[in-house]
Each structure stands twice: as C-alpha cells, then as structure tokens.
Write an enzyme that holds these catalytic residues in place. Structure first.
Site, PDB file in Angstrom:
ATOM      1  N   SER A 159      33.257 -34.233  31.219  1.00  0.00           N
ATOM      2  CA  SER A 159      33.780 -35.312  32.064  1.00  0.00           C
ATOM      3  C   SER A 159      34.276 -34.696  33.359  1.00  0.00           C
ATOM      4  O   SER A 159      34.588 -33.490  33.392  1.00  0.00           O
ATOM      5  CB  SER A 159      34.933 -36.003  31.325  1.00  0.00           C
ATOM      6  OG  SER A 159      35.667 -36.834  32.215  1.00  0.00           O
ATOM      7  N   TYR A 172      42.863 -36.184  26.763  1.00  0.00           N
ATOM      8  CA  TYR A 172      41.426 -36.361  26.993  1.00  0.00           C
ATOM      9  C   TYR A 172      40.920 -35.299  27.979  1.00  0.00           C
ATOM     10  O   TYR A 172      39.915 -34.629  27.729  1.00  0.00           O
ATOM     11  CB  TYR A 172      41.150 -37.769  27.524  1.00  0.00           C
ATOM     12  CG  TYR A 172      39.695 -38.045  27.827  1.00  0.00           C
ATOM     13  CD1 TYR A 172      38.806 -38.421  26.815  1.00  0.00           C
ATOM     14  CD2 TYR A 172      39.188 -37.928  29.128  1.00  0.00           C
ATOM     15  CE1 TYR A 172      37.461 -38.670  27.100  1.00  0.00           C
ATOM     16  CE2 TYR A 172      37.857 -38.181  29.416  1.00  0.00           C
ATOM     17  CZ  TYR A 172      36.994 -38.556  28.402  1.00  0.00           C
ATOM     18  OH  TYR A 172      35.670 -38.802  28.681  1.00  0.00           O
TER      19      TYR A 172
HETATM   20  N1  LIG Z   1      31.437 -43.818  29.930  1.00  0.00           N
HETATM   21  C1  LIG Z   1      31.846 -42.998  30.882  1.00  0.00           C
HETATM   22  O1  LIG Z   1      32.047 -43.397  32.033  1.00  0.00           O
HETATM   23  C2  LIG Z   1      32.036 -41.538  30.569  1.00  0.00           C
HETATM   24  C3  LIG Z   1      32.377 -40.672  31.621  1.00  0.00           C
HETATM   25  C4  LIG Z   1      32.556 -39.317  31.349  1.00  0.00           C
HETATM   26  C5  LIG Z   1      32.384 -38.844  30.064  1.00  0.00           C
HETATM   27  N2  LIG Z   1      32.062 -39.695  29.054  1.00  0.00           N
HETATM   28  C6  LIG Z   1      31.868 -39.142  27.712  1.00  0.00           C
HETATM   29  O2  LIG Z   1      30.628 -39.609  27.188  1.00  0.00           O
HETATM   30  C7  LIG Z   1      30.707 -39.674  25.757  1.00  0.00           C
HETATM   31  C8  LIG Z   1      30.299 -41.041  25.279  1.00  0.00           C
HETATM   32  O3  LIG Z   1      31.218 -41.979  25.822  1.00  0.00           O
HETATM   33  P1  LIG Z   1      30.946 -43.549  25.852  1.00  0.00           P
HETATM   34  O4  LIG Z   1      31.400 -43.989  27.181  1.00  0.00           O
HETATM   35  O5  LIG Z   1      29.590 -43.856  25.370  1.00  0.00           O
HETATM   36  O6  LIG Z   1      32.049 -44.005  24.789  1.00  0.00           O
HETATM   37  P2  LIG Z   1      32.041 -45.195  23.721  1.00  0.00           P
HETATM   38  O7  LIG Z   1      31.224 -46.322  24.216  1.00  0.00           O
HETATM   39  O8  LIG Z   1      33.479 -45.401  23.407  1.00  0.00           O
HETATM   40  O9  LIG Z   1      31.303 -44.533  22.489  1.00  0.00           O
HETATM   41  C9  LIG Z   1      31.886 -43.458  21.794  1.00  0.00           C
HETATM   42  C10 LIG Z   1      31.199 -43.291  20.486  1.00  0.00           C
HETATM   43  O10 LIG Z   1      31.926 -42.285  19.755  1.00  0.00           O
HETATM   44  C11 LIG Z   1      32.217 -42.775  18.458  1.00  0.00           C
HETATM   45  N3  LIG Z   1      33.435 -42.243  17.901  1.00  0.00           N
HETATM   46  C12 LIG Z   1      34.681 -42.347  18.400  1.00  0.00           C
HETATM   47  N4  LIG Z   1      35.569 -41.831  17.543  1.00  0.00           N
HETATM   48  C13 LIG Z   1      34.881 -41.376  16.490  1.00  0.00           C
HETATM   49  C14 LIG Z   1      35.236 -40.760  15.262  1.00  0.00           C
HETATM   50  N5  LIG Z   1      36.506 -40.550  14.941  1.00  0.00           N
HETATM   51  N6  LIG Z   1      34.273 -40.430  14.395  1.00  0.00           N
HETATM   52  C15 LIG Z   1      32.981 -40.674  14.688  1.00  0.00           C
HETATM   53  N7  LIG Z   1      32.561 -41.283  15.826  1.00  0.00           N
HETATM   54  C16 LIG Z   1      33.510 -41.629  16.708  1.00  0.00           C
HETATM   55  C17 LIG Z   1      32.344 -44.265  18.658  1.00  0.00           C
HETATM   56  O11 LIG Z   1      32.214 -44.920  17.399  1.00  0.00           O
HETATM   57  P3  LIG Z   1      32.501 -46.513  17.261  1.00  0.00           P
HETATM   58  O12 LIG Z   1      31.354 -47.166  17.948  1.00  0.00           O
HETATM   59  O13 LIG Z   1      32.505 -46.703  15.808  1.00  0.00           O
HETATM   60  O14 LIG Z   1      33.805 -46.752  17.946  1.00  0.00           O
HETATM   61  C18 LIG Z   1      31.223 -44.554  19.643  1.00  0.00           C
HETATM   62  O15 LIG Z   1      29.987 -44.717  18.980  1.00  0.00           O
HETATM   63  C19 LIG Z   1      32.138 -39.289  25.401  1.00  0.00           C
HETATM   64  O16 LIG Z   1      32.177 -37.923  25.074  1.00  0.00           O
HETATM   65  C20 LIG Z   1      32.902 -39.532  26.685  1.00  0.00           C
HETATM   66  O17 LIG Z   1      34.062 -38.750  26.762  1.00  0.00           O
HETATM   67  C21 LIG Z   1      31.883 -41.025  29.279  1.00  0.00           C
END
Ligand SMILES: NC(=O)c1ccc[n+]([C@@H]2O[C@H](COP(=O)([O-])OP(=O)(O)OC[C@H]3O[C@@H](n4cnc5c(N)ncnc54)[C@H](OP(=O)(O)O)[C@@H]3O)[C@@H](O)[C@H]2O)c1
Length: 252
Positions: A159, A172
C-alpha cells in the site's frame, strides 16, 4: 526500496497461466476475487482461500460456469489461523496438486483509523495477525510446494502507506511496511537458490469495500475497479516476469 510502475501496455496471452496452480488469499471479494477470476480465465487452477464460505462458493461457481479449470475452496480465518492448520493445508495441496506455482497474499484488514494515543491493542493485534503473521505462516509452510514448481511466483500486497507512514493509519500502515520488508527478505534469500521470485504490488486506490470503509465520503466511481488493475497481477504470476524479484510494483 526498488519501486517500479506496472509494465506499460502489458498484454497477457490467453493461456499465460495454463497448468499453473495458484493460491489467492482473500479470494471472496474485492481485488482477490478479481485476481482469482482473472487467473482462472488465463488457465490457472485457483485455490480460493478466505474466511467467508458463501463468497468463496460464489467465486467457485463463477469460475466453473465459465468453463475454466476447476478451482478449490479453502475456508480459513487468518485472524485465528494456527501453524497446524497451515501444515494441514500444505499437506492437502501436496496430495492434490504436488506443487504450487503462485501465491498471492492479498487478504488484509484495515483495522482502526485513529491516532496511536487512542488505538486499542486488540485491534492492533488483529491487523498484525491477519496482515503479517498469517502471511509468514502460510509462506513458511507452502515454501516446499513452491520449491517443487519449475517457476513460482510469490506476490505480496502492499500500500502507499507501507512506503511512507501517514497519520491515523496506525497498525495497517505498519503492517504494510512489514509486508514490504518480508518481501525483500524472502526475495533476497531465494534469489540465487531457487526458481521462486518474490515481489509486491501496491494496488493504489481501487473501488472495493476496504477503500469505501477508509474513505466513506468518496464517490466509489472515482477509482478503478479491481478488474482494471489486473495487468501487473498477470505479469507477476506468469512467466513473462521470470527473473524479476525484490520489486514493489505500482498497479496504477
Ligand atoms: N482497495 C484499495 O484501494 C487498496 C489500496 C491499497 C492496498 N490495498 C490492499 O489490497 C488488498 C485487497 O484489498 P481489497 O480492497 O480488495 O479489500 P476487501 O475488499 O476488504 O477484501 C479483502 C479480502 O480479504 C479477506 N479477509 C479479511 N480478513 C480475513 C481473514 N481474517 N481471513 C481470511 N480472509 C480475510 C476478506 O474476506 P471477506 O470477504 O470474508 O471479508 C476479503 O475477501 C489488501 O491487502 C489491501 O490492503 C487495497
């Protein structure tokens, strides 16, 4: 830190990931779901790991009905995962697939957005457990399977706040610095002794539940969808990136 942009104009061939077995954490939603569907569409057998079975089943059904290679579902809560569960997973994958060609560490939690002076230890621990410790446990126990691949790729998810700290991003941000560090340590260890490359992707602002939770007032349409940032994910999972290791890529 070696930070690079996503390769410009990269176009993956339709069969880029044919015969590859790739595990994606957090495969039920957001970027992980898009990655799982994209990898499957390029020929991979995808192991869908996450905590919510109904979401993983929906991704499974979507892959199966599209006629892509039959995926597998692993329900695992990374907030409470144990070493024994990781050993069990590794044994099951060894029995079924014999090797692992790709590992996308994508699952993360955002935790509290507040100053350190009012942060709670419970929330801090949960973020470190899911975003850092679980990555170690999975990587540690899946390494023998990755070593059995002729060309394997481990991709961590970073990130912007994992490269420059920012007020109120607390655990985070610290967990993403740790992720960048873990990537560098592992890449350096494996660089000359294995066929495993290890890199990070910083997705950048992407329209998902996590982004909406972090920026509730922002119109979701301001940011690209997960499908729109898949180029660098394909590049790193496929053999077009053979020899590339220790790099933190910006997806956007
Ligand atoms: N979106 C952004 O703008 C952004 C920017 C920078 C970095 N990131 C990074 O990109 C990655 C994906 O993010 P996203 O935006 O797609 O997030 P998201 O929509 O919240 O999806 C996160 C996924 O991780 C799963 N998860 C969370 N806690 C868990 C646990 N305890 N055990 C197993 N699975 C778990 C969630 O499961 P559930 O569906 O069951 O909740 C979900 O499928 C992350 O590493 C995040 O830090 C995202």
């Amino acid at each position: 830190m070696n930070i690079q942009p996503a390769p410009a104009h990269y176009r993956a061939t339709a069969d880029l990931l044919h015969d590859k077995t790739i595990l994606v954490t957090g495969a039920g939603d957001g970027i992980g779901k898009a990655a799982a569907l994209t990898f499957a569409a390029h020929g991979a057998t995808v192991i869908l790991l996450g905590r919510t079975e109904s979401k993983l089943d929906a991704v499974y059904d979507e892959i199966e009905s599209a006629g892509h290679p039959k995926p597998a579902v692993v329900v695992m809560d990374l907030a409470s995962v144990t070493e024994e569960q990781c050993l069990h997973l590794a044994q099951g994958l060894a029995d079924e697939f014999g090797r692992l060609d790709g590992l996308l560490h994508n699952a993360s939690v955002l935790g509290e957005r507040r100053p350190v002076e009012s942060a709670t230890y419970a929330a801090w621990q949960e973020v470190m457990q899911v975003n850092v410790n679980a990555q170690f446990l999975l990587t540690r126990h899946l390494l023998p399977l990755l070593q059995a691949s002729p060309s394997a790729s481990v991709v961590f998810t970073s990130s912007g706040v994992g490269r420059a700290g920012r007020a109120f991003w607390g655990a985070y941000a610290v967990s993403k610095f740790a992720t960048e560090g873990f990537m560098q340590v592992l890449s350096s260890e494996l660089e000359n002794t294995s066929n495993i490359r290890v890199n990070c992707i910083n997705p950048g602002a992407t329209n998902t539940s996590m982004r909406n939770a972090a920026y509730p007032a922002e119109p979701p349409t301001n940011n690209p969808s997960p499908n729109e940032i898949m180029g660098v994910y394909l590049y790193l999972m496929g053999d077009d990136s053979a020899g590339v290791t220790g790099v933190s890529f910006d997806a956007q």
